[in-house]
Design a protein around this motif. Sequence first.
Motif, PDB file in Angstrom:
ATOM      1  N   THR A  48       4.064   8.958 -28.804  1.00  0.00           N
ATOM      2  CA  THR A  48       3.010   9.173 -27.818  1.00  0.00           C
ATOM      3  C   THR A  48       3.573   9.175 -26.405  1.00  0.00           C
ATOM      4  O   THR A  48       4.347   8.292 -26.040  1.00  0.00           O
ATOM      5  CB  THR A  48       1.932   8.065 -27.930  1.00  0.00           C
ATOM      6  OG1 THR A  48       1.442   8.032 -29.269  1.00  0.00           O
ATOM      7  CG2 THR A  48       0.775   8.319 -26.984  1.00  0.00           C
ATOM      8  N   VAL A  49       3.198  10.193 -25.649  1.00  0.00           N
ATOM      9  CA  VAL A  49       3.514  10.205 -24.225  1.00  0.00           C
ATOM     10  C   VAL A  49       2.251   9.726 -23.508  1.00  0.00           C
ATOM     11  O   VAL A  49       1.138  10.158 -23.821  1.00  0.00           O
ATOM     12  CB  VAL A  49       4.003  11.595 -23.730  1.00  0.00           C
ATOM     13  CG1 VAL A  49       2.967  12.666 -23.917  1.00  0.00           C
ATOM     14  CG2 VAL A  49       4.437  11.539 -22.287  1.00  0.00           C
ATOM     15  N   VAL A  50       2.452   8.768 -22.604  1.00  0.00           N
ATOM     16  CA  VAL A  50       1.321   8.096 -21.960  1.00  0.00           C
ATOM     17  C   VAL A  50       1.379   8.340 -20.456  1.00  0.00           C
ATOM     18  O   VAL A  50       2.387   8.066 -19.803  1.00  0.00           O
ATOM     19  CB  VAL A  50       1.361   6.574 -22.250  1.00  0.00           C
ATOM     20  CG1 VAL A  50       0.137   5.885 -21.664  1.00  0.00           C
ATOM     21  CG2 VAL A  50       1.460   6.313 -23.748  1.00  0.00           C
ATOM     22  N   ARG A  83       0.636  20.193 -16.776  1.00  0.00           N
ATOM     23  CA  ARG A  83       1.770  20.835 -16.091  1.00  0.00           C
ATOM     24  C   ARG A  83       3.079  20.140 -16.479  1.00  0.00           C
ATOM     25  O   ARG A  83       4.081  20.800 -16.745  1.00  0.00           O
ATOM     26  CB  ARG A  83       1.551  20.804 -14.578  1.00  0.00           C
ATOM     27  CG  ARG A  83       2.579  21.572 -13.814  1.00  0.00           C
ATOM     28  CD  ARG A  83       2.399  23.083 -14.009  1.00  0.00           C
ATOM     29  NE  ARG A  83       3.496  23.779 -13.374  1.00  0.00           N
ATOM     30  CZ  ARG A  83       4.373  24.550 -14.035  1.00  0.00           C
ATOM     31  NH1 ARG A  83       4.244  24.768 -15.319  1.00  0.00           N
ATOM     32  NH2 ARG A  83       5.354  25.120 -13.398  1.00  0.00           N
ATOM     33  N   PHE A  84       3.061  18.820 -16.515  1.00  0.00           N
ATOM     34  CA  PHE A  84       4.247  18.065 -16.921  1.00  0.00           C
ATOM     35  C   PHE A  84       4.688  18.498 -18.320  1.00  0.00           C
ATOM     36  O   PHE A  84       5.870  18.736 -18.562  1.00  0.00           O
ATOM     37  CB  PHE A  84       3.959  16.559 -16.892  1.00  0.00           C
ATOM     38  CG  PHE A  84       5.098  15.730 -17.419  1.00  0.00           C
ATOM     39  CD1 PHE A  84       6.132  15.343 -16.580  1.00  0.00           C
ATOM     40  CD2 PHE A  84       5.154  15.351 -18.753  1.00  0.00           C
ATOM     41  CE1 PHE A  84       7.210  14.603 -17.069  1.00  0.00           C
ATOM     42  CE2 PHE A  84       6.216  14.615 -19.253  1.00  0.00           C
ATOM     43  CZ  PHE A  84       7.240  14.241 -18.408  1.00  0.00           C
ATOM     44  N   LEU A  85       3.724  18.609 -19.232  1.00  0.00           N
ATOM     45  CA  LEU A  85       4.054  18.967 -20.623  1.00  0.00           C
ATOM     46  C   LEU A  85       4.545  20.408 -20.735  1.00  0.00           C
ATOM     47  O   LEU A  85       5.375  20.708 -21.599  1.00  0.00           O
ATOM     48  CB  LEU A  85       2.844  18.722 -21.524  1.00  0.00           C
ATOM     49  CG  LEU A  85       2.468  17.241 -21.686  1.00  0.00           C
ATOM     50  CD1 LEU A  85       1.116  17.100 -22.367  1.00  0.00           C
ATOM     51  CD2 LEU A  85       3.544  16.470 -22.435  1.00  0.00           C
ATOM     52  N   GLN A  86       4.066  21.295 -19.853  1.00  0.00           N
ATOM     53  CA  GLN A  86       4.577  22.676 -19.852  1.00  0.00           C
ATOM     54  C   GLN A  86       6.041  22.706 -19.420  1.00  0.00           C
ATOM     55  O   GLN A  86       6.841  23.455 -19.970  1.00  0.00           O
ATOM     56  CB  GLN A  86       3.769  23.545 -18.871  1.00  0.00           C
ATOM     57  CG  GLN A  86       2.392  23.906 -19.362  1.00  0.00           C
ATOM     58  CD  GLN A  86       1.586  24.617 -18.277  1.00  0.00           C
ATOM     59  OE1 GLN A  86       1.890  24.534 -17.088  1.00  0.00           O
ATOM     60  NE2 GLN A  86       0.548  25.317 -18.698  1.00  0.00           N
ATOM     61  N   ILE A  87       6.382  21.888 -18.458  1.00  0.00           N
ATOM     62  CA  ILE A  87       7.746  21.853 -17.931  1.00  0.00           C
ATOM     63  C   ILE A  87       8.682  21.110 -18.886  1.00  0.00           C
ATOM     64  O   ILE A  87       9.825  21.511 -19.095  1.00  0.00           O
ATOM     65  CB  ILE A  87       7.764  21.190 -16.530  1.00  0.00           C
ATOM     66  CG1 ILE A  87       7.011  22.085 -15.537  1.00  0.00           C
ATOM     67  CG2 ILE A  87       9.195  20.925 -16.063  1.00  0.00           C
ATOM     68  CD1 ILE A  87       6.714  21.420 -14.211  1.00  0.00           C
ATOM     69  N   SER A  92       6.331  18.319 -26.485  1.00  0.00           N
ATOM     70  CA  SER A  92       5.225  19.163 -26.958  1.00  0.00           C
ATOM     71  C   SER A  92       4.617  18.683 -28.277  1.00  0.00           C
ATOM     72  O   SER A  92       3.453  18.950 -28.551  1.00  0.00           O
ATOM     73  CB  SER A  92       5.669  20.621 -27.074  1.00  0.00           C
ATOM     74  OG  SER A  92       6.663  20.747 -28.059  1.00  0.00           O
ATOM     75  N   LYS A  93       5.380  17.988 -29.097  1.00  0.00           N
ATOM     76  CA  LYS A  93       4.866  17.525 -30.388  1.00  0.00           C
ATOM     77  C   LYS A  93       4.311  16.094 -30.316  1.00  0.00           C
ATOM     78  O   LYS A  93       3.853  15.548 -31.313  1.00  0.00           O
ATOM     79  CB  LYS A  93       5.970  17.574 -31.441  1.00  0.00           C
ATOM     80  CG  LYS A  93       6.537  18.960 -31.677  1.00  0.00           C
ATOM     81  CD  LYS A  93       5.768  19.679 -32.762  1.00  0.00           C
ATOM     82  CE  LYS A  93       6.466  20.932 -33.209  1.00  0.00           C
ATOM     83  NZ  LYS A  93       5.917  22.141 -32.681  1.00  0.00           N
ATOM     84  N   TYR A  94       4.388  15.502 -29.141  1.00  0.00           N
ATOM     85  CA  TYR A  94       3.926  14.128 -28.980  1.00  0.00           C
ATOM     86  C   TYR A  94       2.403  14.082 -28.845  1.00  0.00           C
ATOM     87  O   TYR A  94       1.776  15.028 -28.382  1.00  0.00           O
ATOM     88  CB  TYR A  94       4.526  13.511 -27.712  1.00  0.00           C
ATOM     89  CG  TYR A  94       5.945  13.048 -27.845  1.00  0.00           C
ATOM     90  CD1 TYR A  94       6.302  11.733 -27.539  1.00  0.00           C
ATOM     91  CD2 TYR A  94       6.960  13.908 -28.247  1.00  0.00           C
ATOM     92  CE1 TYR A  94       7.612  11.301 -27.639  1.00  0.00           C
ATOM     93  CE2 TYR A  94       8.279  13.487 -28.352  1.00  0.00           C
ATOM     94  CZ  TYR A  94       8.592  12.183 -28.049  1.00  0.00           C
ATOM     95  OH  TYR A  94       9.886  11.752 -28.146  1.00  0.00           O
TER      96      TYR A  94
END
Length: 122
Positions: A48-50, A83-87, A92-94
């Motif tokens: 998990t990204v928090v 935006r953070f996840l696009q960069i 991406s799978k988190y």
Amino acid sequence: MSLETNLTGLQGEDKAAAFLTDQGYTIIERNWKIKGGEIDIIAVKGDTVVFVEVKTLPNATLDMLQSVLGPQKQKRIIKISKRFLQIHRQYSKYLVRFDVIINDMQGLPPVYHIENAFSELL
């Protein structure tokens, strides 16, 4: 924003980052900025990204907290997180979670961690 307010915010973020680290999170970014805003802390724990919003509110009440973290603020944090996840495609799978950490609010523990404080409305 006054220098004192800025210093209080930075101290609160330091306190929150130390708390998260103690809880097994890995801090990957602090004060991640793009045009349109910033996210105080971005951390990873497990899969998990928090995205963490930190508030240091020594004189606040729960009612004040709701106004500080209203729908507009939540939308902005969600937009910035996308935006953070696009960069940073490595995440991406988190799973994604939005937490809030409140420091020094009367009636709460010194560091109060609200997991899943809000989510994107579909």
